[in-house]
Design a protein around this motif. Structure first.
Motif, mmCIF file in Angstrom:
data_model
loop_
_atom_site.group_PDB
_atom_site.id
_atom_site.type_symbol
_atom_site.label_atom_id
_atom_site.label_comp_id
_atom_site.label_asym_id
_atom_site.label_seq_id
_atom_site.Cartn_x
_atom_site.Cartn_y
_atom_site.Cartn_z
ATOM 1 N N ILE A 241 0.844 -1.206 0.000
ATOM 2 C CA ILE A 241 0.000 0.000 0.000
ATOM 3 C C ILE A 241 0.878 1.254 0.000
ATOM 4 O O ILE A 241 0.650 2.196 -0.763
ATOM 5 C CB ILE A 241 -0.943 0.014 1.230
ATOM 6 N N GLU A 242 1.910 1.245 0.849
ATOM 7 C CA GLU A 242 2.782 2.412 0.947
ATOM 8 C C GLU A 242 3.511 2.658 -0.378
ATOM 9 O O GLU A 242 3.652 3.799 -0.826
ATOM 10 C CB GLU A 242 3.791 2.214 2.078
ATOM 11 N N LYS A 243 3.928 1.576 -1.004
ATOM 12 C CA LYS A 243 4.649 1.683 -2.274
ATOM 13 C C LYS A 243 3.746 2.224 -3.390
ATOM 14 O O LYS A 243 4.132 3.101 -4.159
ATOM 15 C CB LYS A 243 5.193 0.300 -2.661
ATOM 16 N N VAL A 244 2.525 1.711 -3.468
ATOM 17 C CA VAL A 244 1.617 2.069 -4.568
ATOM 18 C C VAL A 244 0.925 3.414 -4.336
ATOM 19 O O VAL A 244 0.818 4.234 -5.252
ATOM 20 C CB VAL A 244 0.552 0.964 -4.775
ATOM 21 N N PHE A 245 0.443 3.642 -3.103
ATOM 22 C CA PHE A 245 -0.391 4.817 -2.839
ATOM 23 C C PHE A 245 0.343 5.930 -2.083
ATOM 24 O O PHE A 245 -0.237 6.982 -1.820
ATOM 25 C CB PHE A 245 -1.640 4.408 -2.050
ATOM 26 N N LYS A 246 1.605 5.673 -1.747
ATOM 27 C CA LYS A 246 2.423 6.673 -1.020
ATOM 28 C C LYS A 246 1.773 7.092 0.300
ATOM 29 O O LYS A 246 1.807 8.257 0.702
ATOM 30 C CB LYS A 246 2.673 7.931 -1.881
ATOM 31 N N VAL A 247 1.136 6.134 0.950
ATOM 32 C CA VAL A 247 0.496 6.362 2.254
ATOM 33 C C VAL A 247 1.010 5.307 3.219
ATOM 34 O O VAL A 247 1.000 4.115 2.902
ATOM 35 C CB VAL A 247 -1.043 6.240 2.143
ATOM 36 N N ASN A 248 1.488 5.730 4.385
ATOM 37 C CA ASN A 248 1.906 4.778 5.415
ATOM 38 C C ASN A 248 0.682 4.416 6.254
ATOM 39 O O ASN A 248 0.206 5.234 7.041
ATOM 40 C CB ASN A 248 2.989 5.391 6.299
#
Length: 382
Positions: A241-248
């Motif tokens: 998720i962090e990689k694709v959507f830039k959200v931690n």
């Protein structure tokens, strides 16, 4: 006499339900009947409330004047079930409870098995609302039986989750660790035009000691080893998720709500997570409607320590205090902690249990008792 200054006393009825005994609308009926028996000439405004949980569809139907839509969708184990949601054609707004398609209430206790459960049916409800023309969707995410981080819902919307061999992964919690790629090329483009508000009243992170699996997994049928596996899956998927959507995800308050539906709503729907009560309160323009009221009469089944943690009554008190409106509370019962929370904040309080013979009597005859309490309130205060 200058009649321009004359106005009827204004009362606002703003209750939550009394669980298993009185709906918010029935409370309004009981209180209005009781008060008008003593003082008929009043301006009484009914604003039944909810916190995003059980009964919210009925409350929203009252305010939105929408239609209840029934749809055949997949339940948590991919079996067809008739689910409902509310749709207002006039406001182009849908209110969807994920519990209708993906919830506890659809299963017997022995059927609970969140590692194999999916939110696919919730996604199907969303698609149906979009097909009907919804431009705003309010999504309640309480009461889920799932721990799939919303990949079931997302799959229904066109997302594909692929493993290391580029094969589609069945969208259940047990498969989160297998996902290596999120393919958004077939996602329904209409999603970008929908305003999603998500009723979320928990603040759990996605994974870890206080996360979705460890806090809620056991009550959704997971064993200790399955909880560990599910948590590892959430951790693994979190990195993607962090990689694709830039959200931690771990930095998103409420990411772990409803087995990860909190973060799923944010990244797959671009939804905004809000307190259930605040969301409903804002949807009906509550703060404007209580302006210049003489009294707000509110209540709920049991007043206890939880009342301060975002429940409806606490929200009503806060709004009334801000507008300088007096508050009367009629509730089923109240414990010591509840009394401490209300101390100095309300102008009148009474409980059904003050009048009922015992709990069964209170539950069976709550309408009658609330009506009588409302009469006594009117005699003393109006």
């Amino acid at each position: 006499m200058n009649l321009s200054y004359f106005r009827l006393m204004k009362l606002v009825l703003a209750p939550d339900k009394f669980k298993k005994s009185l709906t918010a609308l029935e409370f309004c009926n009981a209180v209005e009947e009781g008060i008008r028996a003593i003082k008929p000439d009043l301006d009484i405004i009914r604003l039944p409330l909810a916190d995003g949980g059980d009964g919210t569809i009925d409350v929203m139907q009252y305010h939105l004047k929408g239609d209840v839509i029934y749809v055949l969708v997949n339940n948590p184990f991919f079996k067809l079930v008739k689910a409902k949601y509310l749709y207002s054609k006039f406001f182009k707004t849908a209110y969807i409870e994920m519990a209708e398609a993906s919830g506890f209430k659809l299963l017997k206790p022995e059927q609970l098995d969140c590692k194999n459960a999916t939110t696919f049916g919730t996604g199907e409800l969303i698609i149906d609302a979009i097909n009907r023309g919804a431009s705003k969707i309010i999504l309640g995410i309480g009461g889920s039986a799932t721990n799939d981080c919303g990949i079931g819902m997302a799959t229904a919307l066109g997302y594909q989750f692929l493993d290391e061999n580029n094969n589609k992964v069945k969208p259940i919690g047990a498969n989160l660790s297998k996902i290596r790629l999120i393919d958004a090329s077939n996602v329904d483009s209409r999603l970008n035009e929908i305003n999603f508000s998500v009723a979320c009243d928990v603040t759990n992170p996605l994974f870890g000691e206080h996360g979705a699996a460890y806090v809620y997994g056991a009550q959704k049928g997971a064993t200790a080893s399955e909880i560990k596996m599910l948590d590892e899956g959430l951790q693994s998927f979190s990195k993607l998720i962090e990689k694709v959507f830039k959200v931690n995800p771990q930095e998103v308050k409420g990411a772990g709500a409803a087995g990860g539906m909190g973060i799923a709503s944010k990244v797959f729907l671009n939804g905004v997570l809000e307190s259930g009560f605040k969301l409903i309160k804002n949807s009906i323009d509550f703060d404007t409607k209580i302006k210049n009221a003489d009294w707000v009469i509110t209540g709920e089944g049991k007043l206890d320590a939880q009342t301060s943690s975002g429940k409806t009554l606490q929200g009503v008190l806060s709004s009334a205090r801000e507008k300088g409106v007096k508050v009367a509370v009629i509730c089923g019962d109240i414990d010591l902690e509840g009394r401490k929370l209300l101390d100095g904040k309300v102008h009148y309080i009474d409980t059904v249990m003050n009048h009922a013979k015992h709990l069964d009597d209170a539950m069976s005859n709550s309408f009658m008792y609330v009506k009588e309490i409302a009469k006594k309130f009117a005699e003393k205060n109006l």
